[in-house]
Design a protein around this motif. Structure first.
Motif, PDB file in Angstrom:
ATOM      1  N   ARG A   1      68.915  40.719  32.448  1.00 45.82           N
ATOM      2  CA  ARG A   1      68.537  41.853  32.825  1.00 45.82           C
ATOM      3  C   ARG A   1      67.368  42.698  32.963  1.00 45.82           C
ATOM      4  O   ARG A   1      65.867  41.308  31.953  1.00 45.82           O
ATOM      5  CB  ARG A   1      69.405  43.709  31.907  1.00 45.82           C
ATOM      6  N   TYR A   2      66.588  42.887  33.729  1.00 42.09           N
ATOM      7  CA  TYR A   2      65.510  43.448  33.805  1.00 42.09           C
ATOM      8  C   TYR A   2      65.393  44.376  32.652  1.00 42.09           C
ATOM      9  O   TYR A   2      65.769  45.419  32.720  1.00 42.09           O
ATOM     10  CB  TYR A   2      65.011  44.140  35.236  1.00 42.09           C
ATOM     11  N   GLU A   3      63.970  44.563  32.194  1.00 36.54           N
ATOM     12  CA  GLU A   3      63.905  45.627  30.983  1.00 36.54           C
ATOM     13  C   GLU A   3      62.732  46.429  31.203  1.00 36.54           C
ATOM     14  O   GLU A   3      61.426  45.858  31.863  1.00 36.54           O
ATOM     15  CB  GLU A   3      63.974  45.231  29.709  1.00 36.54           C
ATOM     16  N   VAL A   4      62.673  48.038  31.398  1.00 40.93           N
ATOM     17  CA  VAL A   4      61.099  48.523  31.059  1.00 40.93           C
ATOM     18  C   VAL A   4      61.182  48.944  29.220  1.00 40.93           C
ATOM     19  O   VAL A   4      62.182  49.327  28.675  1.00 40.93           O
ATOM     20  CB  VAL A   4      61.188  50.356  31.774  1.00 40.93           C
ATOM     21  N   HIS A   5      59.677  48.656  29.153  1.00 37.44           N
ATOM     22  CA  HIS A   5      59.188  49.187  27.777  1.00 37.44           C
ATOM     23  C   HIS A   5      57.811  49.730  27.428  1.00 37.44           C
ATOM     24  O   HIS A   5      57.401  50.428  28.573  1.00 37.44           O
ATOM     25  CB  HIS A   5      58.703  47.675  26.766  1.00 37.44           C
TER      26      HIS A   5
ATOM     27  N   LEU B   1      72.552  37.971  43.829  1.00 35.41           N
ATOM     28  CA  LEU B   1      72.300  38.545  42.460  1.00 35.41           C
ATOM     29  C   LEU B   1      72.405  39.906  42.880  1.00 35.41           C
ATOM     30  O   LEU B   1      71.709  40.517  43.710  1.00 35.41           O
ATOM     31  CB  LEU B   1      70.625  38.817  42.108  1.00 35.41           C
ATOM     32  N   ALA B   2      73.387  40.437  41.656  1.00 38.30           N
ATOM     33  CA  ALA B   2      74.418  41.712  41.916  1.00 38.30           C
ATOM     34  C   ALA B   2      73.431  42.479  40.850  1.00 38.30           C
ATOM     35  O   ALA B   2      73.581  42.335  39.532  1.00 38.30           O
ATOM     36  CB  ALA B   2      75.820  41.531  41.618  1.00 38.30           C
ATOM     37  N   PHE B   3      73.092  43.232  41.429  1.00 40.64           N
ATOM     38  CA  PHE B   3      72.785  44.076  40.452  1.00 40.64           C
ATOM     39  C   PHE B   3      73.898  45.418  40.054  1.00 40.64           C
ATOM     40  O   PHE B   3      73.979  45.870  40.771  1.00 40.64           O
ATOM     41  CB  PHE B   3      71.011  45.149  40.980  1.00 40.64           C
TER      42      PHE B   3
ATOM     43  N   TYR C   1      60.425  46.558  40.805  1.00 35.24           N
ATOM     44  CA  TYR C   1      60.325  45.606  39.733  1.00 35.24           C
ATOM     45  C   TYR C   1      61.573  44.249  40.311  1.00 35.24           C
ATOM     46  O   TYR C   1      60.905  43.584  40.558  1.00 35.24           O
ATOM     47  CB  TYR C   1      60.138  45.703  38.314  1.00 35.24           C
ATOM     48  N   ALA C   2      62.405  44.572  40.032  1.00 31.99           N
ATOM     49  CA  ALA C   2      64.129  43.954  40.242  1.00 31.99           C
ATOM     50  C   ALA C   2      63.369  43.725  42.200  1.00 31.99           C
ATOM     51  O   ALA C   2      63.683  42.257  41.848  1.00 31.99           O
ATOM     52  CB  ALA C   2      64.835  44.294  40.068  1.00 31.99           C
TER      53      ALA C   2
END
Length: 89
Positions: free
Chosen positions: A10-14, A32-34, A55-56
């Motif tokens: 996963r892409y993460e935002v902090h 790549l399946a989002f 971003y992704a």
């Protein structure tokens, strides 16, 4: 800050060092399946989902990876940003 957490797929935002949202993905036969986007309700309406999607999409385009935007949020983001339509679908 957005990062790709490959261990969690996963892409993460902090925000302030805390996880505020994520965009899960799965590798399905080289595509790549989002699959799911989630943002903590404390940060709702601040554009974090859009940051994750951008971003992704920029990341997969840079790596020349094909995607399937199964997540409705990502599909809507692509529809609103024509620069992603041809290259990723």
């Amino acid at each position: 800050m957005v990062t790709n957490n490959e261990a969690e797929s996963r892409y993460e935002v902090h925000v302030d060092g805390k996880l505020a949202g994520f965009l899960e993905y799965r590798d399905v036969a080289g595509v790549l399946a989002f699959v799911h986007t989630e943002v903590d309700e404390a940060y709702a309406g601040q554009g974090l989902g859009a940051q994750l999607a951008k971003y992704a999409l920029d990341d997969v385009m840079a790596r020349d990876v094909k995607i399937s935007p199964l997540c409705p949020f990502v599909a809507k983001y692509i529809d609103k940003h024509p620069e992603y339509r041809v290259t990723v679908r």
